[in-house]
Design a protein around this motif. Sequence first.
Motif, PDB file in Angstrom:
ATOM      1  N   PRO A  62      52.436  40.425  32.589  1.00 43.71           N
ATOM      2  CA  PRO A  62      51.345  41.254  33.140  1.00 43.71           C
ATOM      3  C   PRO A  62      50.704  40.603  34.369  1.00 43.71           C
ATOM      4  CG  PRO A  62      51.165  41.094  30.753  1.00 43.71           C
ATOM      5  CD  PRO A  62      52.239  40.132  31.157  1.00 43.71           C
ATOM      6  N   GLY A  63      50.603  41.381  35.440  1.00 44.16           N
ATOM      7  CA  GLY A  63      49.986  40.874  36.656  1.00 44.16           C
ATOM      8  C   GLY A  63      50.868  40.000  37.507  1.00 44.16           C
ATOM      9  N   ALA A  64      52.126  39.816  37.106  1.00 43.56           N
ATOM     10  CA  ALA A  64      52.989  38.905  37.850  1.00 43.56           C
ATOM     11  C   ALA A  64      53.614  39.554  39.086  1.00 43.56           C
ATOM     12  CB  ALA A  64      54.111  38.384  36.934  1.00 43.56           C
ATOM     13  N   VAL A  65      53.660  40.869  39.121  1.00 45.31           N
ATOM     14  CA  VAL A  65      54.301  41.575  40.224  1.00 45.31           C
ATOM     15  C   VAL A  65      53.245  42.067  41.202  1.00 45.31           C
ATOM     16  CG1 VAL A  65      55.686  43.582  40.855  1.00 45.31           C
ATOM     17  CG2 VAL A  65      56.267  42.258  38.815  1.00 45.31           C
ATOM     18  N   TYR A  66      53.516  41.873  42.490  1.00 48.16           N
ATOM     19  CA  TYR A  66      52.622  42.370  43.535  1.00 48.16           C
ATOM     20  C   TYR A  66      52.840  43.865  43.672  1.00 48.16           C
ATOM     21  CZ  TYR A  66      50.715  43.084  48.232  1.00 48.16           C
ATOM     22  OH  TYR A  66      50.010  43.546  49.318  1.00 48.16           O
ATOM     23  N   GLU A  67      51.842  44.647  43.290  1.00 48.19           N
ATOM     24  CA  GLU A  67      52.011  46.091  43.114  1.00 48.19           C
ATOM     25  C   GLU A  67      51.648  46.929  44.332  1.00 48.19           C
ATOM     26  OE1 GLU A  67      49.690  47.117  39.764  1.00 48.19           O
ATOM     27  OE2 GLU A  67      50.823  45.860  38.351  1.00 48.19           O
ATOM     28  N   ARG A  68      50.912  46.363  45.288  1.00 42.81           N
ATOM     29  CA  ARG A  68      50.367  47.193  46.364  1.00 42.81           C
ATOM     30  C   ARG A  68      51.453  47.975  47.125  1.00 42.81           C
ATOM     31  NH1 ARG A  68      45.136  48.909  47.813  1.00 42.81           N
ATOM     32  NH2 ARG A  68      45.194  49.507  50.015  1.00 42.81           N
ATOM     33  N   PRO A  69      52.512  47.323  47.640  1.00 38.82           N
ATOM     34  CA  PRO A  69      53.533  48.107  48.356  1.00 38.82           C
ATOM     35  C   PRO A  69      54.285  49.052  47.437  1.00 38.82           C
ATOM     36  CG  PRO A  69      54.251  45.831  48.085  1.00 38.82           C
ATOM     37  CD  PRO A  69      52.823  45.883  47.651  1.00 38.82           C
ATOM     38  N   LEU A  70      54.468  48.646  46.185  1.00 42.24           N
ATOM     39  CA  LEU A  70      55.181  49.509  45.246  1.00 42.24           C
ATOM     40  C   LEU A  70      54.442  50.833  45.072  1.00 42.24           C
ATOM     41  CD1 LEU A  70      56.868  48.399  41.966  1.00 42.24           C
ATOM     42  CD2 LEU A  70      55.429  50.432  41.985  1.00 42.24           C
ATOM     43  N   ARG A  71      53.134  50.766  44.929  1.00 42.71           N
ATOM     44  CA  ARG A  71      52.348  51.982  44.746  1.00 42.71           C
ATOM     45  C   ARG A  71      52.410  52.878  45.994  1.00 42.71           C
ATOM     46  NH1 ARG A  71      48.944  51.915  40.361  1.00 42.71           N
ATOM     47  NH2 ARG A  71      48.879  49.952  39.201  1.00 42.71           N
ATOM     48  N   ARG A  72      52.269  52.233  47.159  1.00 41.19           N
ATOM     49  CA  ARG A  72      52.305  53.013  48.394  1.00 41.19           C
ATOM     50  C   ARG A  72      53.667  53.670  48.586  1.00 41.19           C
ATOM     51  NH1 ARG A  72      48.986  50.908  52.608  1.00 41.19           N
ATOM     52  NH2 ARG A  72      50.298  52.107  54.073  1.00 41.19           N
ATOM     53  N   ILE A  73      54.720  52.909  48.355  1.00 39.45           N
ATOM     54  CA  ILE A  73      56.076  53.446  48.547  1.00 39.45           C
ATOM     55  C   ILE A  73      56.393  54.495  47.492  1.00 39.45           C
ATOM     56  CG2 ILE A  73      58.527  52.847  48.399  1.00 39.45           C
ATOM     57  CD1 ILE A  73      57.800  50.194  49.818  1.00 39.45           C
TER      58      ILE A  73
END
Length: 595
Positions: A62-73
Amino acid sequence: MAEGGKAVQEELSLPILLADRVIKSAQEAESSKGDCGELAKQADRLSQKLRAAARIIAAAAPGAVYERPLRRIAADVSKNLDRALTLTRKCRRRSGFFPHLFAITTSGDFRRAAAHLDSSAADLAWLLSIFDDSEGGANLSLPPIASNDPTVAMLWSSIASVQMGQLRDRVDSADYLASLALINDRNKKMIVEEGGVGPLLKLLKEGASPEAQVAASTALLNLGNDQERVQSIAGEFAVQVIVKVLGDSPMRVQVAVANLVARMAEMDPETQEEFGRANVTRPLLTWLSMDIVLGDTKLESGKTSIHSLVEMNKELARNPFINSHHSNSSSSLKKERSVESPELKLELKISCANALCKLSRESLLNSRKITETKGLLCLAKLIEKEKGELQTYCLMVVMELAAVAELNTELRRAAFKPNSPAAKAVLEQLLRVIDEENSPTLLIPAIKSIGYLSRTFPAKETRIISPLVTQLEHRNADVATEAVIALTKFASPDNFNCVDHSKAIIICDGVPRLVNVIRTNSRDQVHGLVLLCYLALNVGNSKALEQARALNVIEGTARSILAQYPEQRELFAKTIHHLTLYQAGAHNHRQGYAT
């Protein structure tokens, strides 16, 4: 959970579902079957990449993946798949002339939809590449989604590397973010908005290497040059992380973290107070006082205070942070600390003093925490023994503490009562600096400190006034002005001993020197004139005032000052009236100042 409380898996579930619907809808198409088939192939490729991303998320902690670009893409992919689905649905159950007409009129739509899906595929391929650290380093290629703003891609890649990469890559990427932040405020704002603070704090907290912690601290320092961003950093529970790192890290890390404390405390009063509640002053004072021999309490006065020694040792005994730190720190840390260079130790002390200065400024909480420990005695010792930046910052800490004490009777009486060893030690050093030094950098904080503490000195304290009067003749106008302001605090009606202090100023030949300041320092005439008025009101029958033609000076100068300082009209008028009663030969009819 992340932004908006929506789990990232949910962000991926929608485009995966849409991709499956596009494929099914294309299979059911009765017109434009070729175009629909191409969209289906593209949707299938997208589906595979989306599921690969979902597997990475599921396998990570949990929390290990940087999610910001994933959400935008993912949001952009969903939008493009929804367009494709609309087209393929139009191609179902049509017959006669209309399918051919539809194919003609929407061929451009199919091409545009295909191009959008190609862009989405490239975005997802780029996203998967930054999640894969097998090649090392940040991916500096440009995904289509960031084609209009390449900085976004660089930030995403670097932040992902800080959060998810191998240690060397994390350090390099943190350094890169620190460099980007120095370029302009837009970069700083974007790093914060794109979620860069959390990974940097994680890197700082983990302590994987000193280089990593220094890189993270430096990046955060470069980000935190305004109040809003400092609040964003503090909102990520940064204060607790910073205080812990400051207490038990290698010395070069502590330098960087102490600088970060100073920056954040300076930029935001709320964070300044939060640091106080987290007791950041304890480790700062501990490192500031390292190498100070507690048994050596002999100051410049030539006297050794046994009571000072007893009090300092009591503080050492009751300070749980200091005791626990020295008893629990690992042997490797102790060994590293023992071989550190004098230059690095000095740098840490300077950083700690600077942080204490920023923390104590206008903060009663932090000022109390500093003065309730051995802080004042340590500051006095360092002012006595050190030179350069460290001496200057220690003087500035004392100045900020005194400024808070001036406005708080409880602190003033507790920390600066004249008979306390700490207050005596500090006073000795302030007076020594004023007597012996010539640099405005040292003189101004020393003079200000004495002024702030003016109400703590009894009438019989005769050592204070003379050094301040002497500084009225300093060739630096700022020093002379600060001496005037400090003396004004002694002569002010707010000071219970104002009459005795005024007499001492006059006895020390202060009047002719003050008159000279008024005549030559036009920039700050009002301060000198107010002091002269106080002296006249307190000791109006003084021959020194008459010989210096104080009445003429006040009359002549007041007219030019009143336009800018109308609030002083009553003081000037009262003083002129008062002096006419004492000074022989004064005109009976003078221009009034009361109107």
